[in-house]
Design a protein around this motif. Structure first.
Motif, PDB file in Angstrom:
ATOM      1  N   TYR A   6       0.909  -1.269   0.000  1.00  0.00           N
ATOM      2  CA  TYR A   6      -0.117   0.203   0.044  1.00  0.00           C
ATOM      3  C   TYR A   6       0.912   1.244   0.002  1.00  0.00           C
ATOM      4  O   TYR A   6       1.603   1.357   0.839  1.00  0.00           O
ATOM      5  CB  TYR A   6      -1.120  -0.103   1.149  1.00  0.00           C
ATOM      6  CG  TYR A   6      -2.027  -1.060   1.058  1.00  0.00           C
ATOM      7  CD1 TYR A   6      -1.605  -2.272   1.231  1.00  0.00           C
ATOM      8  CD2 TYR A   6      -3.273  -0.683   0.940  1.00  0.00           C
ATOM      9  CE1 TYR A   6      -2.616  -3.353   1.070  1.00  0.00           C
ATOM     10  CE2 TYR A   6      -4.399  -1.775   0.658  1.00  0.00           C
ATOM     11  CZ  TYR A   6      -3.777  -2.942   0.845  1.00  0.00           C
ATOM     12  OH  TYR A   6      -4.741  -4.077   0.607  1.00  0.00           O
ATOM     13  N   ALA A  18      -7.854   2.408   0.994  1.00  0.00           N
ATOM     14  CA  ALA A  18      -6.601   2.119   1.133  1.00  0.00           C
ATOM     15  C   ALA A  18      -6.026   2.086  -0.472  1.00  0.00           C
ATOM     16  O   ALA A  18      -6.789   1.307  -1.164  1.00  0.00           O
ATOM     17  CB  ALA A  18      -6.211   0.591   1.629  1.00  0.00           C
ATOM     18  N   GLN A  20      -3.903   1.092  -3.418  1.00  0.00           N
ATOM     19  CA  GLN A  20      -3.158  -0.230  -3.444  1.00  0.00           C
ATOM     20  C   GLN A  20      -2.025  -0.334  -4.765  1.00  0.00           C
ATOM     21  O   GLN A  20      -2.690   0.176  -5.858  1.00  0.00           O
ATOM     22  CB  GLN A  20      -4.123  -1.546  -3.732  1.00  0.00           C
ATOM     23  CG  GLN A  20      -4.813  -1.958  -2.470  1.00  0.00           C
ATOM     24  CD  GLN A  20      -5.831  -3.058  -2.746  1.00  0.00           C
ATOM     25  OE1 GLN A  20      -5.277  -3.874  -3.315  1.00  0.00           O
ATOM     26  NE2 GLN A  20      -6.998  -3.105  -2.122  1.00  0.00           N
ATOM     27  N   GLY A  49      -8.296  -4.046   5.409  1.00  0.00           N
ATOM     28  CA  GLY A  49      -7.331  -4.768   4.822  1.00  0.00           C
ATOM     29  C   GLY A  49      -6.720  -5.181   5.904  1.00  0.00           C
ATOM     30  O   GLY A  49      -5.515  -6.008   5.479  1.00  0.00           O
ATOM     31  N   ILE A  50      -6.706  -4.873   7.102  1.00  0.00           N
ATOM     32  CA  ILE A  50      -5.697  -5.649   8.136  1.00  0.00           C
ATOM     33  C   ILE A  50      -6.354  -6.186   8.935  1.00  0.00           C
ATOM     34  O   ILE A  50      -7.641  -6.101   9.685  1.00  0.00           O
ATOM     35  CB  ILE A  50      -5.011  -4.179   9.180  1.00  0.00           C
ATOM     36  CG1 ILE A  50      -4.445  -3.016   8.142  1.00  0.00           C
ATOM     37  CG2 ILE A  50      -4.215  -4.566  10.154  1.00  0.00           C
ATOM     38  CD1 ILE A  50      -3.856  -1.972   8.987  1.00  0.00           C
ATOM     39  N   ARG A 209      -0.344  -2.439   7.397  1.00  0.00           N
ATOM     40  CA  ARG A 209      -0.850  -2.843   5.856  1.00  0.00           C
ATOM     41  C   ARG A 209       0.151  -3.194   5.076  1.00  0.00           C
ATOM     42  O   ARG A 209       0.223  -4.168   4.288  1.00  0.00           O
ATOM     43  CB  ARG A 209      -1.954  -1.892   5.318  1.00  0.00           C
ATOM     44  CG  ARG A 209      -2.536  -2.239   4.068  1.00  0.00           C
ATOM     45  CD  ARG A 209      -3.449  -0.908   3.408  1.00  0.00           C
ATOM     46  NE  ARG A 209      -4.654  -0.851   4.645  1.00  0.00           N
ATOM     47  CZ  ARG A 209      -4.826   0.360   5.482  1.00  0.00           C
ATOM     48  NH1 ARG A 209      -3.653   1.583   5.025  1.00  0.00           N
ATOM     49  NH2 ARG A 209      -5.552   0.819   6.196  1.00  0.00           N
TER      50      ARG A 209
END
Length: 233
Positions: A6, A18, A20, A49-50, A209
């Motif tokens: 990220y 986020a 990417q 996403g974490i 992340r």
């Protein structure tokens, strides 16, 4: 194996979701200390996403040497491959009103400068030297021992060295604040300067992340609350 990374620039980026990018190198982009407060979209989750785990399990076999030499001279650091190590580069990035000196290892080492400390909001005058230099230290936003407990123990050695020297995970801060923080997760330590909580939460999450590290539930709650202080946009 390709990994999702990220793009950070986290203390300056407006977070809608986020962002990417893909890369073979597992690295966050450099942070910019003291940059403007990021904006976060209404309803956005700073931890998107974490993975969230119940709690941090301390692994008592952590050792600093597992993350390589204290500092490297990496081409991805703010100064590039310039003969100066990561600490020198971060001091150069984060301090203002600087003067320079040449040392055996760094031709453009910061001799004196001023730090507007993000953790305490103090103004610290830096002078290079074993004692006076300790007033300004380089903090790993996600501490190495914490990263170890969250999964870095399973990384190859070169990955841990990259993590320890990733400028996106480094800030020049007041030495005392750095010592107070130690290896604490956000559940147990946040910067005394509440005005910096937004940036700290966004940057902490971005590093997690970028390196596919999880976060414990109590810290997730703290980081989301801190990110809620960010302006919306």
């Amino acid at each position: 194996m390709r990994r999702t990374v990220y793009a950070v620039a986290a203390v300056a980026v407006a977070i809608l979701v986020a962002v990417q990018v893909t890369s073979d190198r597992h690295r966050s982009d450099p942070a910019v200390a003291g940059a403007e407060v990021p904006t976060v979209a209404v309803g956005a989750d700073v931890l998107a996403g974490i993975a969230v785990i119940p709690e941090r399990i301390h692994d008592h076999d952590y050792r600093r040497a597992a993350f390589g030499d204290a500092w490297t001279d990496d081409t991805s650091a703010p100064g590039g491959h310039d003969g100066c190590d990561t600490r020198d580069d971060v001091l150069n990035r984060d301090l203002v009103d600087k003067t320079f000196t040449s040392t055996a290892r760094c031709p453009t080492a910061v001799a004196t400068g001023t730090l507007h400390d993000p953790y305490t909001n103090a103004v610290i005058h830096f002078t290079r030297g074993n004692q006076t230099g300790a007033s300004v230290q380089i903090d790993h936003i996600v501490p190495l021992a914490l990263a170890w407990d969250l999964g870095a123990r399973a990384w190859p050695a070169d990955e841990r060295t990259r993590f320890a020297n990733d400028p996106a995970n480094l800030l020049a801060v007041q030495g005392r604040a750095n010592q107070d923080k130690g290896d604490k997760e956000p559940a147990n330590w946040m910067p005394p300067n509440h005005a910096f909580w937004c940036q700290y939460a966004v940057q902490f999450a971005a590093v997690l992340r970028g390196y596919a590290l999880p976060v414990d539930e109590r810290s997730a709650t703290k980081l989301r609350a801190a990110a809620a202080t960010c302006p919306t946009g």
